[in-house]
Design a protein around this motif. Structure first.
Motif, PDB file in Angstrom:
ATOM      1  N   ARG A  23       1.368 -15.464  -7.789  1.00  0.00           N
ATOM      2  CA  ARG A  23       1.643 -14.854  -6.484  1.00  0.00           C
ATOM      3  C   ARG A  23       3.016 -14.192  -6.472  1.00  0.00           C
ATOM      4  NH1 ARG A  23      -0.777 -17.800  -2.209  1.00  0.00           N
ATOM      5  NH2 ARG A  23       0.513 -16.665  -0.715  1.00  0.00           N
ATOM      6  N   ILE A  24       3.918 -14.731  -7.288  1.00  0.00           N
ATOM      7  CA  ILE A  24       5.282 -14.204  -7.402  1.00  0.00           C
ATOM      8  C   ILE A  24       5.570 -13.988  -8.889  1.00  0.00           C
ATOM      9  CG2 ILE A  24       7.740 -14.785  -7.149  1.00  0.00           C
ATOM     10  CD1 ILE A  24       7.006 -16.407  -4.678  1.00  0.00           C
ATOM     11  N   TYR A  25       6.354 -12.963  -9.202  1.00  0.00           N
ATOM     12  CA  TYR A  25       6.766 -12.701 -10.582  1.00  0.00           C
ATOM     13  C   TYR A  25       8.253 -13.039 -10.726  1.00  0.00           C
ATOM     14  CZ  TYR A  25       2.355 -10.166 -10.748  1.00  0.00           C
ATOM     15  OH  TYR A  25       1.029  -9.833 -10.683  1.00  0.00           O
ATOM     16  N   LYS A  26       8.603 -13.637 -11.864  1.00  0.00           N
ATOM     17  CA  LYS A  26       9.977 -14.091 -12.096  1.00  0.00           C
ATOM     18  C   LYS A  26      10.370 -13.775 -13.531  1.00  0.00           C
ATOM     19  CE  LYS A  26      12.529 -18.486 -12.476  1.00  0.00           C
ATOM     20  NZ  LYS A  26      12.391 -19.969 -12.409  1.00  0.00           N
ATOM     21  N   ALA A  27      11.609 -13.304 -13.712  1.00  0.00           N
ATOM     22  CA  ALA A  27      12.076 -12.982 -15.065  1.00  0.00           C
ATOM     23  C   ALA A  27      13.592 -13.063 -15.128  1.00  0.00           C
ATOM     24  CB  ALA A  27      11.612 -11.588 -15.475  1.00  0.00           C
ATOM     25  N   ASP A  28      14.112 -13.313 -16.338  1.00  0.00           N
ATOM     26  CA  ASP A  28      15.565 -13.407 -16.520  1.00  0.00           C
ATOM     27  C   ASP A  28      16.232 -12.041 -16.567  1.00  0.00           C
ATOM     28  OD1 ASP A  28      15.702 -16.194 -16.542  1.00  0.00           O
ATOM     29  OD2 ASP A  28      15.187 -16.299 -18.666  1.00  0.00           O
ATOM     30  N   THR A  29      15.434 -11.001 -16.835  1.00  0.00           N
ATOM     31  CA  THR A  29      15.987  -9.640 -16.837  1.00  0.00           C
ATOM     32  C   THR A  29      15.080  -8.731 -16.012  1.00  0.00           C
ATOM     33  OG1 THR A  29      14.746  -8.910 -18.781  1.00  0.00           O
ATOM     34  CG2 THR A  29      16.872  -9.990 -19.184  1.00  0.00           C
ATOM     35  N   LEU A  30      15.659  -7.664 -15.505  1.00  0.00           N
ATOM     36  CA  LEU A  30      14.870  -6.677 -14.758  1.00  0.00           C
ATOM     37  C   LEU A  30      13.852  -5.998 -15.663  1.00  0.00           C
ATOM     38  CD1 LEU A  30      17.725  -5.092 -12.606  1.00  0.00           C
ATOM     39  CD2 LEU A  30      15.806  -6.458 -11.741  1.00  0.00           C
ATOM     40  N   ALA A  31      14.195  -5.822 -16.937  1.00  0.00           N
ATOM     41  CA  ALA A  31      13.270  -5.190 -17.882  1.00  0.00           C
ATOM     42  C   ALA A  31      12.018  -6.041 -18.057  1.00  0.00           C
ATOM     43  CB  ALA A  31      13.965  -4.971 -19.226  1.00  0.00           C
ATOM     44  N   ASP A  32      12.214  -7.356 -18.185  1.00  0.00           N
ATOM     45  CA  ASP A  32      11.069  -8.253 -18.344  1.00  0.00           C
ATOM     46  C   ASP A  32      10.244  -8.295 -17.054  1.00  0.00           C
ATOM     47  OD1 ASP A  32       9.326 -10.091 -19.457  1.00  0.00           O
ATOM     48  OD2 ASP A  32      10.544 -11.821 -18.930  1.00  0.00           O
ATOM     49  N   LEU A  33      10.937  -8.271 -15.911  1.00  0.00           N
ATOM     50  CA  LEU A  33      10.227  -8.262 -14.630  1.00  0.00           C
ATOM     51  C   LEU A  33       9.349  -7.016 -14.525  1.00  0.00           C
ATOM     52  CD1 LEU A  33      10.078  -9.946 -11.959  1.00  0.00           C
ATOM     53  CD2 LEU A  33      11.745  -8.347 -11.005  1.00  0.00           C
ATOM     54  N   ALA A  34       9.908  -5.877 -14.911  1.00  0.00           N
ATOM     55  CA  ALA A  34       9.155  -4.616 -14.880  1.00  0.00           C
ATOM     56  C   ALA A  34       7.943  -4.687 -15.810  1.00  0.00           C
ATOM     57  CB  ALA A  34      10.060  -3.460 -15.281  1.00  0.00           C
ATOM     58  N   LYS A  35       8.114  -5.310 -16.959  1.00  0.00           N
ATOM     59  CA  LYS A  35       7.014  -5.443 -17.920  1.00  0.00           C
ATOM     60  C   LYS A  35       5.870  -6.255 -17.304  1.00  0.00           C
ATOM     61  CE  LYS A  35       6.000  -7.040 -22.626  1.00  0.00           C
ATOM     62  NZ  LYS A  35       6.557  -7.753 -23.816  1.00  0.00           N
ATOM     63  N   GLN A  36       6.216  -7.346 -16.619  1.00  0.00           N
ATOM     64  CA  GLN A  36       5.195  -8.179 -15.976  1.00  0.00           C
ATOM     65  C   GLN A  36       4.440  -7.386 -14.896  1.00  0.00           C
ATOM     66  OE1 GLN A  36       6.369 -12.151 -14.649  1.00  0.00           O
ATOM     67  NE2 GLN A  36       8.104 -12.109 -16.055  1.00  0.00           N
ATOM     68  N   LEU A  37       5.150  -6.494 -14.224  1.00  0.00           N
ATOM     69  CA  LEU A  37       4.561  -5.720 -13.131  1.00  0.00           C
ATOM     70  C   LEU A  37       3.865  -4.451 -13.623  1.00  0.00           C
ATOM     71  CD1 LEU A  37       7.541  -5.990 -10.617  1.00  0.00           C
ATOM     72  CD2 LEU A  37       5.370  -7.224 -10.497  1.00  0.00           C
ATOM     73  N   GLY A  38       4.017  -4.148 -14.916  1.00  0.00           N
ATOM     74  CA  GLY A  38       3.400  -2.947 -15.474  1.00  0.00           C
ATOM     75  C   GLY A  38       4.065  -1.667 -15.029  1.00  0.00           C
ATOM     76  N   MET A  39       5.380  -1.726 -14.790  1.00  0.00           N
ATOM     77  CA  MET A  39       6.108  -0.531 -14.354  1.00  0.00           C
ATOM     78  C   MET A  39       7.201  -0.189 -15.369  1.00  0.00           C
ATOM     79  SD  MET A  39       8.474  -1.991 -11.178  1.00  0.00           S
ATOM     80  CE  MET A  39       7.068  -2.359 -10.155  1.00  0.00           C
ATOM     81  N   PRO A  40       7.667   1.061 -15.374  1.00  0.00           N
ATOM     82  CA  PRO A  40       8.705   1.452 -16.345  1.00  0.00           C
ATOM     83  C   PRO A  40       9.997   0.659 -16.128  1.00  0.00           C
ATOM     84  CG  PRO A  40       7.723   3.365 -15.272  1.00  0.00           C
ATOM     85  CD  PRO A  40       7.255   2.176 -14.520  1.00  0.00           C
ATOM     86  N   ALA A  41      10.468  -0.003 -17.187  1.00  0.00           N
ATOM     87  CA  ALA A  41      11.664  -0.841 -17.077  1.00  0.00           C
ATOM     88  C   ALA A  41      12.891  -0.018 -16.704  1.00  0.00           C
ATOM     89  CB  ALA A  41      11.906  -1.577 -18.393  1.00  0.00           C
ATOM     90  N   ASP A  42      13.013   1.178 -17.292  1.00  0.00           N
ATOM     91  CA  ASP A  42      14.192   1.996 -17.005  1.00  0.00           C
ATOM     92  C   ASP A  42      14.243   2.417 -15.532  1.00  0.00           C
ATOM     93  OD1 ASP A  42      11.952   3.614 -17.378  1.00  0.00           O
ATOM     94  OD2 ASP A  42      13.108   5.296 -18.187  1.00  0.00           O
ATOM     95  N   LYS A  43      13.059   2.640 -14.954  1.00  0.00           N
ATOM     96  CA  LYS A  43      13.009   3.037 -13.541  1.00  0.00           C
ATOM     97  C   LYS A  43      13.485   1.894 -12.638  1.00  0.00           C
ATOM     98  CE  LYS A  43      11.180   7.256 -13.447  1.00  0.00           C
ATOM     99  NZ  LYS A  43       9.739   7.450 -13.244  1.00  0.00           N
TER     100      LYS A  43
END
Length: 568
Positions: free
Chosen positions: A455-475
């Motif tokens: 239900r919630i996504y959690k990551a130690d970096t924004l890049a990893d969070l973006a990867k979990q969400l399927g969105m561009p990490a740089d964006k």
């Protein structure tokens, strides 16, 4: 299990909301033991929890080597069927046991009423108030003195007090705000400007200038006293003031309790202490009028068809809530809302009070104004499931599936909803860091459990969070970096956001999927500033009063977030 019978049911560590899921666990558990069957009724309004408990008990039976088929006998009817109409007389009848109904009953007791009765069709108390995020708007100089007055906020006030007035009442309200604002500037204060008149003006403007200013003024002039009254009853009001979703100003108070429990529980306990009587699971079917047209009572019916006539010496207060769960009424009022749309509201919000009162000539106002909440749980439409403790948006940004902001997060709710609907999949993600996350969120849910079940996504970096969400990490990284610069500058050049507190910098980082859900019906019964219901000729219907979401005229076409809790 003892001697092939269920002897005890334990639910260690459950954190279900008191009066709702907690009631379901207690009542269903008792029924299972009393009748030795899983074939017991769910508690209406807590169906998911009811089903979950019965499923868990069934699994426990199987693990103990039992046969579930042996625990499926029917339950005998608990309520005895009685012929005829049961009659009763009281000092005051209140219809509805939500925030408005409980407030009315407790106030009546505070003022000396002896025999006060609340009639509620659901088997539990609390209504929508129990399910809310307990955001409570009030101009509160003592708590707001910690907040700064920025140039952007000053511009908002100046713009509002210098526009062309829509009518004479609007002109007078603007003049009152202007006088207060000029006195504020003259004082040299650097803290946030606010006052009841500014709250009223924002409520009127935020509702597209179709609300009724006399009602709005009565509301805004009394909310702080109401907050203090709630505190005197035991509501745990927190000192920090923020700006809730769609609130437009930093006057949103939060309660240190799950969901709306900090509002409902103190009122309920006070009602019980003062001897208020409750008739739950009983649906009011009509009003009783005398020959002169005065409302003197109600008729009602319980779930087995027993009929009641309850006469009330001091009239009837309707506090039955809105109509978001009545699809026929909803579609007639707002045809653009599709029947399949989910709602944040409790299942009893079916507009009963409006139906009953209009049968006797009561007028309505604003029935075509239905609000959609922007940041609900996709699929179910509930408010729960987020990764932050506070309901304010001070430290949160919302991004689309491309990792980009698309709206000012402190926008009006209708603007926010319209923006989300234009995004891929019509969803967005709350992005926040761990500085505003506690083990349990504002609905008493375990955040780590929500992470585990997706239900919630959690990551130690924004890049990893973006990867979990399927969105561009740089964006996503660029969006957060841009926001952090905005916090420093207290300026949003892209969308014009006014609300800034902390940067998003502290790992771990969280993302919560959000989507629009039908939330509040602004229309309802026409009332006077004394909460008297009026007919289609503008005349008061003697003995009939209404409060809360069953009424119209306060919130206009768009309710400000945090205004409804204060309203009830």
């Amino acid at each position: 299990i003892k001697d092939h019978k269920i002897s005890e049911i334990q639910t260690p560590g459950q954190r279900e909301t008191k009066f709702l899921g907690d009631t379901a666990i207690r009542e269903i558990g008792k029924d299972i033991i009393d009748y030795q069957t899983l074939n017991v009724d769910n508690i209406a309004g807590a169906t998911v929890t009811s089903t979950a408990l019965k499923t868990a008990v069934g699994e426990a039976i199987e693990k103990a080597g039992g046969n579930i088929a042996n625990f499926q006998k029917p339950v005998p009817q608990k309520i005895k069927k009685i012929d005829g109409v049961q009659k009763q007389e009281v000092d005051l009848v209140v219809v509805g046991a939500g925030g408005a109904g409980l407030s009315a009953a407790v106030t009546a007791k505070d003022l000396g009423a002896k025999n006060v009765l609340i009639v509620e069709k659901m088997p539990v108390v609390g209504g929508n108030t129990l399910r809310c995020a307990s955001a409570f708007n009030a101009a509160d100089p003592e708590r707001q003195k910690a907040l700064p007055m920025t140039d952007t906020l000053k511009d908002a006030v100046v713009k509002a007090i210098n526009e062309k007035p829509a009518n004479e009442e609007h002109k007078k309200l603007m003049a009152d705000v202007k006088a207060k604002y000029e006195a504020y500037l003259k004082s040299g204060s650097k803290t946030l400007f606010d006052c009841p008149e500014w709250h009223a003006l924002q409520t009127y403007n935020g509702g597209d200038k179709v609300g009724h200013i006399p009602l709005i003024r009565t509301y805004a002039n009394n909310v702080l006293d109401t907050l203090h009254w709630m505190q005197s009853k035991g509501s745990p009001v927190m000192d920090r003031v923020s700006q809730g979703a769609g609130a437009l100003w930093q006057r949103t108070h939060q309660l240190d309790a799950p969901a709306g429990l900090g509002l409902v529980d103190p009122l309920y306990q006070d009602a019980v202490k003062q001897g208020v009587n409750f008739k739950l699971g009983t649906r009011v079917t009509d009003l009783v009028l005398d020959k002169s047209g005065k409302v003197i009572g109600i008729t009602a019916e319980d779930k087995v068809g027993n009929k009641y006539q309850i006469l009330s010496k001091n009239g009837v207060i309707l506090a039955t809530g809105g109509y978001s769960q009545n699809k026929e009424m909803r579609q007639k009022s707002a045809p653009h809302l599709t029947p399949d749309m989910v709602s944040t509201n409790q299942p009893g919000a079916t507009g009963d009070g409006i139906t009953i009162a209009t049968r006797h000539g009561a007028d309505t106002t604003g029935m075509n104004y239905v609000q959609v909440y922007p940041l609900a749980t996709p699929g179910t439409g509930t408010l729960q499931g987020r990764a932050r403790k506070m309901s304010g948006l001070d430290d949160v940004i919302d991004v689309n599936k491309n990792g980009e902001r698309f709206v000012k997060e402190d926008a009006r709710r209708d603007e926010f909803v319209a923006a989300i609907k234009k995004q891929p999949g019509a969803v967005c993600y709350d992005i926040n860091d761990s500085s505003i996350v506690k083990p349990l969120n504002s609905f008493n849910e375990d955040v780590e459990t929500l992470v585990q079940i997706g239900r919630i996504y959690k990551a130690d970096t924004l890049a990893d969070l973006a990867k979990q969400l399927g969105m561009p990490a740089d964006k996503l990284e660029a969006t957060v970096a841009e926001f952090n610069k905005m916090v420093e500058a207290k300026n949003d050049l892209k969308f014009g956001r006014k609300l800034f507190d902390r940067q998003i910098v502290k790992a771990p980082f969280y993302a919560t999927p959000r989507a629009p859900s039908i939330h509040h019906t602004m229309g309802g019964l026409e009332i006077t500033p004394k909460a008297q219901v009026v007919d289609k000729n503008g005349k008061i219907i003697p003995g009939l009063y209404a409060a809360g979401e069953v009424t119209g005229g306060i919130h206009g076409s768009n309710r400000l977030g945090g205004n409804a809790t204060a309203d009830v």
